[in-house]
Design a protein around this motif. Structure first.
Motif, PDB file in Angstrom:
ATOM      1  N   SER A  20      -6.962  27.450 -22.013  1.00 25.26           N
ATOM      2  CA  SER A  20      -6.008  28.506 -21.112  1.00 25.26           C
ATOM      3  C   SER A  20      -4.915  27.474 -20.161  1.00 25.26           C
ATOM      4  O   SER A  20      -4.054  27.923 -19.969  1.00 25.26           O
ATOM      5  CB  SER A  20      -7.014  29.101 -20.058  1.00 25.26           C
ATOM      6  N   LEU A  21      -5.626  26.350 -20.091  1.00 19.84           N
ATOM      7  CA  LEU A  21      -4.619  25.469 -19.169  1.00 19.84           C
ATOM      8  C   LEU A  21      -3.604  24.844 -19.998  1.00 19.84           C
ATOM      9  O   LEU A  21      -2.613  24.920 -19.533  1.00 19.84           O
ATOM     10  CB  LEU A  21      -5.667  24.237 -18.712  1.00 19.84           C
ATOM     11  N   ARG A  40     -10.256  15.163 -18.385  1.00 17.10           N
ATOM     12  CA  ARG A  40     -10.321  16.229 -19.220  1.00 17.10           C
ATOM     13  C   ARG A  40      -9.437  17.535 -19.244  1.00 17.10           C
ATOM     14  O   ARG A  40      -8.712  17.601 -20.451  1.00 17.10           O
ATOM     15  CB  ARG A  40     -11.730  16.476 -19.484  1.00 17.10           C
ATOM     16  N   SER A  41      -9.244  17.901 -18.150  1.00 19.19           N
ATOM     17  CA  SER A  41      -8.400  19.304 -17.900  1.00 19.19           C
ATOM     18  C   SER A  41      -7.156  18.482 -17.755  1.00 19.19           C
ATOM     19  O   SER A  41      -6.028  19.415 -18.064  1.00 19.19           O
ATOM     20  CB  SER A  41      -8.876  19.869 -16.597  1.00 19.19           C
ATOM     21  N   ALA A  42      -6.840  17.394 -17.266  1.00 19.33           N
ATOM     22  CA  ALA A  42      -5.612  16.854 -17.061  1.00 19.33           C
ATOM     23  C   ALA A  42      -4.915  16.616 -18.738  1.00 19.33           C
ATOM     24  O   ALA A  42      -3.714  16.986 -18.736  1.00 19.33           O
ATOM     25  CB  ALA A  42      -5.535  15.473 -16.373  1.00 19.33           C
ATOM     26  N   LEU A  43      -5.626  16.380 -19.439  1.00 18.43           N
ATOM     27  CA  LEU A  43      -5.442  16.276 -20.782  1.00 18.43           C
ATOM     28  C   LEU A  43      -4.784  17.597 -21.351  1.00 18.43           C
ATOM     29  O   LEU A  43      -3.754  17.597 -21.881  1.00 18.43           O
ATOM     30  CB  LEU A  43      -6.210  15.632 -21.768  1.00 18.43           C
ATOM     31  N   ALA A  44      -5.360  18.628 -21.095  1.00 16.64           N
ATOM     32  CA  ALA A  44      -5.046  19.744 -21.462  1.00 16.64           C
ATOM     33  C   ALA A  44      -3.840  20.280 -20.809  1.00 16.64           C
ATOM     34  O   ALA A  44      -3.041  20.989 -21.688  1.00 16.64           O
ATOM     35  CB  ALA A  44      -6.081  20.920 -21.154  1.00 16.64           C
ATOM     36  N   TRP A  57       1.044  15.393 -11.861  1.00 14.77           N
ATOM     37  CA  TRP A  57       0.509  14.381 -10.952  1.00 14.77           C
ATOM     38  C   TRP A  57      -0.946  14.805 -10.938  1.00 14.77           C
ATOM     39  O   TRP A  57      -1.304  15.931 -10.537  1.00 14.77           O
ATOM     40  CB  TRP A  57       1.100  14.438  -9.646  1.00 14.77           C
ATOM     41  N   CYS A  58      -1.880  13.666 -11.060  1.00 17.93           N
ATOM     42  CA  CYS A  58      -3.329  13.896 -10.969  1.00 17.93           C
ATOM     43  C   CYS A  58      -3.649  13.300  -9.704  1.00 17.93           C
ATOM     44  O   CYS A  58      -3.664  11.904  -9.388  1.00 17.93           O
ATOM     45  CB  CYS A  58      -3.979  13.153 -12.118  1.00 17.93           C
ATOM     46  N   VAL A  59      -4.559  13.783  -8.849  1.00 19.47           N
ATOM     47  CA  VAL A  59      -4.851  13.486  -7.491  1.00 19.47           C
ATOM     48  C   VAL A  59      -6.486  13.260  -7.432  1.00 19.47           C
ATOM     49  O   VAL A  59      -6.914  14.372  -7.844  1.00 19.47           O
ATOM     50  CB  VAL A  59      -4.477  14.269  -6.408  1.00 19.47           C
ATOM     51  N   ASP A  60      -7.079  12.250  -7.109  1.00 26.73           N
ATOM     52  CA  ASP A  60      -8.409  12.278  -7.012  1.00 26.73           C
ATOM     53  C   ASP A  60      -9.000  11.132  -6.134  1.00 26.73           C
ATOM     54  O   ASP A  60      -8.010   9.951  -6.222  1.00 26.73           O
ATOM     55  CB  ASP A  60      -9.155  11.994  -8.485  1.00 26.73           C
ATOM     56  N   HIS A  61     -10.140  11.139  -5.547  1.00 28.74           N
ATOM     57  CA  HIS A  61     -10.472   9.726  -4.707  1.00 28.74           C
ATOM     58  C   HIS A  61     -11.757   9.127  -5.527  1.00 28.74           C
ATOM     59  O   HIS A  61     -12.225   8.214  -5.179  1.00 28.74           O
ATOM     60  CB  HIS A  61     -10.878  10.105  -3.171  1.00 28.74           C
ATOM     61  N   ARG A  89      -8.091   8.492 -21.608  1.00 30.11           N
ATOM     62  CA  ARG A  89      -7.548   9.793 -22.364  1.00 30.11           C
ATOM     63  C   ARG A  89      -5.881  10.024 -22.238  1.00 30.11           C
ATOM     64  O   ARG A  89      -5.650  10.654 -22.862  1.00 30.11           O
ATOM     65  CB  ARG A  89      -8.113  10.840 -21.520  1.00 30.11           C
ATOM     66  N   LEU A  90      -5.582   9.542 -20.928  1.00 30.19           N
ATOM     67  CA  LEU A  90      -4.023  10.053 -20.434  1.00 30.19           C
ATOM     68  C   LEU A  90      -3.219   8.835 -21.007  1.00 30.19           C
ATOM     69  O   LEU A  90      -2.090   9.246 -20.693  1.00 30.19           O
ATOM     70  CB  LEU A  90      -4.078  10.559 -19.179  1.00 30.19           C
TER      71      LEU A  90
END
Length: 121
Positions: A20-21, A40-44, A57-61, A89-90
């Protein structure tokens, strides 16, 4: 670019959600993922965005959540493994500029993310 199966590797997102993503992102030029974890979802999402003008843009701490701090977040080696998984992955999408990781390590990191995203949407 060759479609990479998102089913590879661990993750909390079910395959139907990943599909779906990818469909949601199809042809979009801008997207932000808050909480990218191992990507994983960023790859989708990356597989769906516009291959020419698309940016994600992928954001995480990489410290877990308020409710749960995972073992891998407690050491610098564990955090490195999380980042390495994300990068592996990316890599094709990061290399061509479609995906950018914004890691938040402090309040300054939040300000950097704001500055990076300002005017992009």
């Amino acid at each position: 670019m060759t479609h990479v199966p998102v089913t590879t590797g661990e993750g909390w997102t079910h395959q139907e959600e990943l599909d779906s993503l990818t469909l949601w992102a199809r042809g979009r030029q801008r997207a932000v993922e808050i909480g990218t974890w191992t990507g994983r979802s960023a790859l989708a999402i990356a597989q769906g965005i516009d291959p020419i003008a698309g940016r994600l843009w992928c954001v995480d701490h990489f410290q877990g959540s308020r409710e749960e701090v995972f073992e891998e977040c407690k050491t610098s080696q564990g955090r490195y493994r999380l980042l390495r998984t994300w990068m592996d992955r990316l890599a094709p999408y990061a290399h061509d500029g479609r995906v950018k990781l914004l890691e938040i390590e402090s309040w300054d990191g939040v300000q950097i993310v704001r500055k990076e995203l300002r005017g992009k949407f």
